[in-house]
Design a protein around this motif. Structure first.
Motif, short mmCIF file in Angstrom:
data_model
loop_
_atom_site.label_atom_id
_atom_site.label_comp_id
_atom_site.label_asym_id
_atom_site.label_seq_id
_atom_site.Cartn_x
_atom_site.Cartn_y
_atom_site.Cartn_z
N ASP A 39 0.35 10.58 8.38
CA ASP A 39 0.35 9.35 7.86
C ASP A 39 0.78 9.07 6.22
N THR A 40 1.67 8.01 6.26
CA THR A 40 2.41 7.79 4.76
C THR A 40 1.38 6.88 3.92
N LEU A 41 0.15 7.58 3.66
CA LEU A 41 -0.89 7.32 2.60
C LEU A 41 -0.18 7.71 1.15
N ASP A 42 -0.30 6.83 0.40
CA ASP A 42 0.07 7.08 -1.10
C ASP A 42 -0.21 8.47 -1.56
N GLU A 43 -1.35 8.98 -1.21
CA GLU A 43 -1.59 10.36 -1.70
C GLU A 43 -0.66 11.37 -1.10
N ASN A 44 -0.50 11.21 0.38
CA ASN A 44 0.28 11.89 1.20
C ASN A 44 1.65 11.88 0.48
N ILE A 45 2.14 10.83 0.29
CA ILE A 45 3.45 10.72 -0.26
C ILE A 45 3.65 11.51 -1.56
N GLU A 46 2.67 11.22 -2.41
CA GLU A 46 2.67 12.08 -3.73
C GLU A 46 2.60 13.70 -3.31
N LEU A 47 1.92 14.01 -2.64
CA LEU A 47 1.68 15.42 -2.26
C LEU A 47 3.13 15.90 -1.48
N LEU A 48 3.72 15.20 -0.63
CA LEU A 48 5.01 15.35 -0.39
C LEU A 48 6.05 15.57 -1.44
N LYS A 49 6.16 14.66 -2.27
CA LYS A 49 6.97 14.56 -3.56
C LYS A 49 6.82 15.90 -4.17
N ASN A 50 5.37 16.41 -4.34
CA ASN A 50 5.24 17.50 -5.09
C ASN A 50 5.46 18.79 -4.49
N GLU A 51 5.98 18.74 -3.20
CA GLU A 51 6.07 19.77 -2.15
C GLU A 51 4.71 20.48 -2.03
N GLU A 52 3.86 19.86 -2.01
CA GLU A 52 2.51 20.53 -1.58
C GLU A 52 2.19 20.12 -0.07
N LEU A 53 2.74 19.12 0.38
CA LEU A 53 2.85 19.03 1.75
C LEU A 53 4.50 19.18 2.18
N ASN A 54 4.57 19.83 3.20
CA ASN A 54 5.81 19.95 3.72
C ASN A 54 6.47 19.02 4.61
N VAL A 55 5.71 18.30 5.46
CA VAL A 55 5.85 17.56 6.45
C VAL A 55 4.95 16.36 6.52
N VAL A 56 5.19 15.20 6.79
CA VAL A 56 4.08 14.06 6.96
C VAL A 56 4.63 13.46 8.11
N ILE A 57 3.70 13.09 9.36
CA ILE A 57 4.01 12.50 10.28
C ILE A 57 3.70 10.78 10.24
N GLY A 58 4.77 10.32 10.00
CA GLY A 58 4.61 8.79 9.72
C GLY A 58 4.49 7.76 11.11
N GLN A 59 3.68 6.90 10.93
CA GLN A 59 3.27 5.90 11.90
C GLN A 59 3.66 4.40 11.45
N GLN A 60 3.51 3.31 12.10
CA GLN A 60 3.71 1.72 11.77
C GLN A 60 2.63 1.05 12.16
N PRO A 61 1.43 1.05 11.47
CA PRO A 61 0.19 0.39 11.51
C PRO A 61 0.48 -1.19 11.32
N PHE A 62 1.37 -1.47 10.34
CA PHE A 62 1.27 -3.09 9.96
C PHE A 62 2.29 -3.66 11.14
N GLN A 63 3.12 -2.76 11.57
CA GLN A 63 3.82 -3.39 12.82
C GLN A 63 3.04 -3.54 13.98
N MET A 64 2.19 -2.69 14.16
CA MET A 64 1.30 -2.65 15.22
C MET A 64 0.60 -4.00 15.46
N GLY A 65 0.03 -4.38 14.06
CA GLY A 65 -0.90 -5.62 13.80
C GLY A 65 -0.07 -6.68 14.23
N TYR A 66 1.03 -6.78 13.49
CA TYR A 66 1.87 -8.15 13.67
C TYR A 66 2.28 -8.34 15.20
N ASP A 67 2.75 -7.13 15.78
CA ASP A 67 3.35 -7.52 17.15
C ASP A 67 2.14 -7.62 18.20
N SER A 68 0.85 -7.13 17.84
CA SER A 68 -0.15 -7.51 18.90
C SER A 68 -0.31 -8.82 19.01
#
Length: 332
Positions: free
Chosen positions: A263-292
């Motif tokens: 998930d593209t949580l802000d903290e995860n994105i920062e870890l990704l930028k810093n190369e402390e996470l190698n990969v983040v699997i991203g989802q679309q929760p806003f779109q889920m709520g909107y489309d539902s």
């Protein structure tokens, strides 16, 4: 003379009394007219009342689901009542689901964490209240449709990233949000089915974080101490990647590890930028709520809908980051 004088007094008194009543009723009529005008100026009540029940109301992921639904609420003349436990608690979710059924809302959107949700979903449908599952499905229930991530596919994408980015022998530690919750089970299952294609990759242990940041760190720390040969980690909830990185740093092991977060949580994105996470699997929760909301209204109005609506899931590496971050959010 006195009789005439008395008659004048009576007439004057009557005139003053009549004038007083006239002014009194005039004022009340004016006040009534003002109230009517104000009522006419008020927006009309929404036509539909829909209950949205998430896993954890104030979690970043579910906050985005709620924001998506609330944005659609304005467009579709609908009141969305967004509820959820303060912390992940399936029993409390079931109570909220039961309350929505007893309130006879027009529709229910709910995350179906386990088999216990099936009974209440079927009860709602039998009472004429349509149910849409979101984020986690209950395909063997009477629910109308599911909207959300293909969680098995998400696990497969994580496995494919590991295969693509590593060479040689890889020993994997898995920290999963929950052993009981279906969507986490599917993320682990999809991951396993991909990595078993290559003998060089093995899962050495799986631990449960209970969707808590502190537990994900504790479990990763434990795994690193108990299995010195671990060279990669896979976390299936949004806090797992954060906990894994923190534990690895404390043991001075991060340089040696390949880490997949969720998930593209802000903290995860920062870890990704810093190369402390190698990969983040991203989802679309806003779109889920909107489309539902739009899908639910189609159901209420008798329109035909599909059995499943999958939202986008993606692999995100540092090279994929852009200045404009989408509303991907963090999952449970």
């Amino acid at each position: 003379m006195n009789r005439t004088k008395n008659l004048y007094i009576v007439l004057i008194f009557s005139f003053i009394t009549a004038l007083g009543f006239s002014l009194y009723f005039y004022n009340h009529v004016q006040e009534y007219d003002e109230k009517i005008a104000k009522m006419k100026a008020l927006p009309s009540l929404p036509q539909y009342h829909i209950a949205l029940i998430g896993e954890e109301k104030d979690h970043d992921y579910w906050r985005l689901v709620g924001e998506g639904a609330k944005e659609a609420e304005v467009i579709y003349d609908t009141f969305v009542e967004y509820e959820g436990p303060k912390r992940s608690n399936p029993e409390e979710q079931l109570k909220l689901l039961d309350m929505a059924i007893q309130s006879n809302v027009d529709g229910i959107i709910v995350q179906a964490l386990n088999e216990n949700f099936k009974v209440l979903i079927n009860e709602a449908e039998n009472k004429g209240i349509p149910v849409v599952t979101i984020d986690t499905d209950a395909p063997d229930s009477m629910r109308e449709t599911y909207i959300g991530t293909d969680n098995y596919l998400a696990g497969q994408l994580a496995g494919e990233a590991l295969l693509e980015d590593t060479t040689g022998e890889v020993n994997v530690g898995v920290v999963t949000g929950s052993f009981q919750n279906k969507h986490h089970q599917l993320r682990v299952e999809g991951f396993k089915d991909v990595i078993k294609k290559e003998d060089r990759i093995k899962i050495v242990a799986i631990e449960e974080s209970n969707i808590l940041r502190v537990e994900s760190e504790d479990k990763a720390y434990q795994l690193l101490n108990d299995h010195k040969n671990i060279t990669a980690f896979y976390g299936t909830s949004s806090y797992d990647g954060i906990g894994i990185v923190a534990a690895a740093k404390s043991l001075d092991r991060l340089e040696d590890l390949y880490v997949i977060g969720f998930d593209t949580l802000d903290e995860n994105i920062e870890l990704l930028k810093n190369e402390e996470l190698n990969v983040v699997i991203g989802q679309q929760p806003f779109q889920m709520g909107y489309d539902s909301i739009g899908i639910m209204l189609d159901i209420i109005k008798g329109k035909t809908v599909e059995d499943i609506y999958y939202t986008e899931v993606s692999i995100l590496r540092k090279s994929d980051l852009t200045a404009s971050n989408n509303k991907g959010g963090a999952d449970d």
